[in-house]
Design a protein around this motif. Structure first.
Motif, mmCIF file in Angstrom:
data_model
loop_
_atom_site.group_PDB
_atom_site.id
_atom_site.type_symbol
_atom_site.label_atom_id
_atom_site.label_comp_id
_atom_site.label_asym_id
_atom_site.label_seq_id
_atom_site.Cartn_x
_atom_site.Cartn_y
_atom_site.Cartn_z
ATOM 1 N N LYS A 242 0.860 -1.173 0.000
ATOM 2 C CA LYS A 242 0.000 0.000 0.000
ATOM 3 C C LYS A 242 0.904 1.232 0.000
ATOM 4 N N TYR A 243 0.597 2.169 -0.927
ATOM 5 C CA TYR A 243 1.463 3.330 -1.128
ATOM 6 C C TYR A 243 0.804 4.575 -0.532
ATOM 7 N N THR A 244 1.632 5.403 0.059
ATOM 8 C CA THR A 244 1.181 6.685 0.607
ATOM 9 C C THR A 244 2.043 7.792 0.023
ATOM 10 N N ILE A 245 1.375 8.768 -0.607
ATOM 11 C CA ILE A 245 2.073 9.924 -1.180
ATOM 12 C C ILE A 245 1.622 11.155 -0.399
ATOM 13 N N SER A 246 2.551 11.790 0.268
ATOM 14 C CA SER A 246 2.252 12.972 1.071
ATOM 15 C C SER A 246 2.664 14.221 0.289
ATOM 16 N N VAL A 247 1.678 15.062 -0.004
ATOM 17 C CA VAL A 247 1.901 16.291 -0.769
ATOM 18 C C VAL A 247 1.795 17.484 0.179
ATOM 19 N N GLU A 248 2.824 18.316 0.191
ATOM 20 C CA GLU A 248 2.827 19.515 1.036
ATOM 21 C C GLU A 248 2.775 20.753 0.145
ATOM 22 N N ILE A 249 1.780 21.582 0.367
ATOM 23 C CA ILE A 249 1.624 22.834 -0.374
ATOM 24 C C ILE A 249 2.301 23.946 0.409
ATOM 25 N N VAL A 250 2.882 24.884 -0.300
ATOM 26 C CA VAL A 250 3.575 25.983 0.377
ATOM 27 C C VAL A 250 2.596 26.696 1.317
ATOM 28 N N PRO A 251 3.037 27.046 2.524
ATOM 29 C CA PRO A 251 2.126 27.668 3.504
ATOM 30 C C PRO A 251 1.967 29.169 3.296
ATOM 31 N N ILE A 252 1.871 29.581 2.050
ATOM 32 C CA ILE A 252 1.734 31.007 1.720
ATOM 33 C C ILE A 252 0.526 31.155 0.813
ATOM 34 N N CYS A 253 -0.322 32.127 1.100
ATOM 35 C CA CYS A 253 -1.552 32.324 0.339
ATOM 36 C C CYS A 253 -1.708 33.794 -0.021
ATOM 37 N N LYS A 254 -2.772 34.048 -0.755
ATOM 38 C CA LYS A 254 -3.096 35.411 -1.179
ATOM 39 C C LYS A 254 -3.314 36.317 0.032
ATOM 40 N N ASP A 255 -2.860 37.574 -0.072
ATOM 41 C CA ASP A 255 -3.002 38.614 0.949
ATOM 42 C C ASP A 255 -2.090 38.399 2.144
ATOM 43 N N HIS A 256 -1.131 37.484 2.042
ATOM 44 C CA HIS A 256 -0.125 37.360 3.088
ATOM 45 C C HIS A 256 0.957 38.419 2.877
ATOM 46 N N ILE A 257 1.476 38.945 3.964
ATOM 47 C CA ILE A 257 2.650 39.811 3.921
ATOM 48 C C ILE A 257 3.848 38.946 4.272
ATOM 49 N N ILE A 258 4.856 38.941 3.412
ATOM 50 C CA ILE A 258 6.018 38.085 3.610
ATOM 51 C C ILE A 258 7.284 38.931 3.623
ATOM 52 N N CYS A 259 8.314 38.356 4.216
ATOM 53 C CA CYS A 259 9.642 38.969 4.210
ATOM 54 C C CYS A 259 10.605 37.964 3.598
ATOM 55 N N LEU A 260 11.057 38.239 2.392
ATOM 56 C CA LEU A 260 11.875 37.295 1.647
ATOM 57 C C LEU A 260 13.301 37.262 2.182
ATOM 58 N N PRO A 261 13.954 36.114 2.131
ATOM 59 C CA PRO A 261 15.394 36.066 2.426
ATOM 60 C C PRO A 261 16.155 36.922 1.416
ATOM 61 N N PRO A 262 17.247 37.535 1.817
ATOM 62 C CA PRO A 262 17.979 38.433 0.895
ATOM 63 C C PRO A 262 18.362 37.766 -0.429
ATOM 64 N N LYS A 263 18.848 36.526 -0.381
ATOM 65 C CA LYS A 263 19.257 35.855 -1.616
ATOM 66 C C LYS A 263 18.056 35.560 -2.514
ATOM 67 N N THR A 264 16.940 35.205 -1.923
ATOM 68 C CA THR A 264 15.743 34.934 -2.711
ATOM 69 C C THR A 264 15.216 36.213 -3.354
ATOM 70 N N ALA A 265 15.179 37.297 -2.603
ATOM 71 C CA ALA A 265 14.712 38.570 -3.156
ATOM 72 C C ALA A 265 15.592 39.040 -4.301
ATOM 73 N N GLN A 266 16.889 38.813 -4.190
ATOM 74 C CA GLN A 266 17.792 39.210 -5.270
ATOM 75 C C GLN A 266 17.627 38.309 -6.486
ATOM 76 N N ALA A 267 17.334 37.019 -6.261
ATOM 77 C CA ALA A 267 17.232 36.074 -7.379
ATOM 78 C C ALA A 267 15.998 36.311 -8.230
ATOM 79 N N ILE A 268 14.925 36.882 -7.683
ATOM 80 C CA ILE A 268 13.693 37.085 -8.460
ATOM 81 C C ILE A 268 13.540 38.528 -8.936
ATOM 82 N N GLY A 269 14.648 39.248 -9.029
ATOM 83 C CA GLY A 269 14.599 40.583 -9.618
ATOM 84 C C GLY A 269 14.969 41.703 -8.672
ATOM 85 N N SER A 270 15.668 41.391 -7.574
ATOM 86 C CA SER A 270 16.083 42.393 -6.589
ATOM 87 C C SER A 270 14.887 43.182 -6.063
#
Length: 507
Positions: A242-270
């Motif tokens: 019997k197989y079990t596949i666990s799918v995890e969706i990113v815990p970020i949704c519409k209207d969330h305020i986020i603070c990106l890591p510096p390297k990530t913010a620079q990688a997607i266009g500074s």
């Protein structure tokens, strides 16, 4: 009589002398048996080995017919698929040559299917005999193995567990509409709602993998696979898992305020680390409300360096707009890709709870200049009076943190629900039990009205109970609505594969 050529290109008539049938004496043209057709048929029946009646097995659960030996196929009345199933049920067709086959009309509710066949076979002395006959099939109701397992609700070989660590269920409402539109759940045995997600049960591992691939194409997610040994046959060396596949969706949704890591913010266009999530589709779409710069964060980029949400929608408070001033085009930054949907504006706001208590106002720059006007109510977050524990937020300089960040405009929820002339299809047994789940569902409906890009992946149906209700003249000015052109027709009665009235289906 026939026409023959004599070598010089001239056709000449050749006369046949008639003979008498050796049985009845009827004058006929010469043939190898010297018998007329009637006498030949009385002696020879080329269809004697072919049964004139048979039975067809039909499953009412999935509306499929049994095609020998054990394959269930989808077929409608008088279709090629059904004709193929009928012919394969007949024994003895290999001994004759099938010339023609077609359906004879019967009453759709009679549970009878008639097929008219024309066959040929070589008989005595090389004569070719052709006969036409009708075979009657009786449609019998049987339940296929797949429907047996669905009804049992306890037989499964693979389960897909979809989870998201979030405070609301709007993502799962969106997934529900995606799955219904693309019919990605058609091979499921059972669907169980869980506290933080959904479980989909399948009889085959391949069907479970197809659902996982479907989810990966529409939402940013990752998955892991596990298996459990159920039985082992030592004689054939076969293992049952019997197989079990666990799918995890990113815990970020519409209207969330986020603070990106510096390297990530620079990688997607500074982009500025402090930004607002405007949409979550295959990627996470964010906007900087101070510059209108937009960017997209892919699932791989997020899982490479995951980060928690800074502010969720439940932490937002209400502000009243006191003054709005659109930022001139010359004062807007043009170094990066910006949003064409939003308008940059300088806004003065006051906390709704402070009205009548004090006259404190906050100045902020927002991306909502295209919909805001004086006295509007907006949801935002007060950074000036907040104490946030976030690794990347603590490293930001104070001048890069605004006093207030506005997220979305507030419309009258009661009027929007009363004037909503559409509805959505739901999973069987999907009920809104708790007050919080009902609120999340209404928030999801509001998001559909506000974002056309999300509506493209959702089937929206007209609500016959509200379609004739006139829109309230006192409705909020600029409140988003869904036009009738985007709505599909509601339910209609269709015919099942046996010709009877089936269950209501969606257009």
């Amino acid at each position: 009589m026939e026409y023959i050529g004599d070598g010089d290109g001239v056709l000449r008539q050749q006369q046949y002398s008639l003979i008498c049938c050796c049985r009845c004496g009827l004058q006929i043209e010469p043939n190898p048996t010297n018998m007329c057709v009637n006498c030949l048929r009385s002696d020879v029946d080329i269809t004697e080995d072919i049964p004139k009646s048979s039975a067809l097995s039909f499953c009412r659960g999935c509306e499929r017919y049994l095609q020998p030996p054990n394959q269930w196929v989808k077929a409608t009345l008088e279709s090629r698929e059904l004709l193929s199933v009928c012919l394969k049920k007949l024994r003895g067709l290999k001994e004759v040559k099938l010339v023609d086959a077609g359906f004879v009309w019967t009453e759709p509710h009679s549970m009878r299917i008639k097929v008219k066949l024309t066959v040929q076979k070589e008989v005595m002395n090389g004569a070719m005999l052709q006969q036409t006959f009708v075979v009657e099939y009786t449609v019998q109701s049987h339940m296929c193995d797949d429907c047996h397992r669905v009804e049992a609700k306890d037989f499964w070989r693979a389960v897909v567990q979809i989870r998201q660590k979030c405070e609301h269920k709007k993502t799962f409402f969106y997934l529900e509409q995606l799955i219904l539109k693309h019919k990605a759940h058609r091979n499921t045995v059972n669907i169980k709602p869980m506290a933080d997600g959904l479980d989909f049960f399948f009889t085959k591992q391949d069907d479970a993998k197809k659902l996982v691939e479907f989810l990966s194409a529409f939402v940013p997610s990752r998955y892991v696979t596990g298996k459990e040994l159920i039985s082992h046959d030592v004689h054939t060396n076969k293992y049952n898992y019997k197989y079990t596949i666990s799918v995890e969706i990113v815990p970020i949704c519409k209207d969330h305020i986020i603070c990106l890591p510096p390297k990530t913010a620079q990688a997607i266009g500074s982009i500025s680390p402090l930004c607002i999530v405007t949409r979550v589709t295959q990627g996470i779409h964010v906007i900087d409300p101070h510059t209108l710069q937009v960017a997209e964060l892919s699932a791989n980029q997020y899982w490479r360096s995951p980060f928690p949400t800074l502010v969720s929608p439940k932490q937002l408070i209400e502000f009243m707009v006191m003054e709005v001033e659109v930022v001139p085009e010359r004062d807007r930054p043009h170094r990066h890709r910006t949003s064409n949907k939003h308008v940059l504006a300088d806004v003065y706001v006051a906390r709704l709870s402070d009205l009548g208590v004090n006259d404190r106002q906050f100045h902020c720059r927002t991306h909502l200049g295209h919909i805001l006007k004086v006295s509007d109510i907006v949801l935002g977050f007060d950074f000036a009076n907040a104490n946030l524990n976030h690794e990347h937020f603590e490293k930001l300089k104070s001048e890069r943190i605004p006093d207030v960040m506005l997220v979305k405009k507030v419309f009258d929820r009661t009027k929007r629900m009363r004037n909503r002339k559409w509805k959505l299809k739901r999973f069987d047994g999907a009920d809104l039990e708790t007050e919080s789940v009902t609120k999340d569902y209404n928030d999801f409906l509001d998001d559909l009205e506000e974002d056309q890009a999300i509506r493209e992946n959702v089937n929206i149906y007209k609500d016959a109970t509200k379609i004739t209700v006139e829109v309230d003249d006192t409705d909020d000015e600029g409140a988003p609505q869904i036009s009738l052109q985007e709505m599909l027709e509601d339910l209609h009665i269709c015919e099942d594969a046996t010709g009877g009235e089936g269950a209501p289906m969606m257009e």
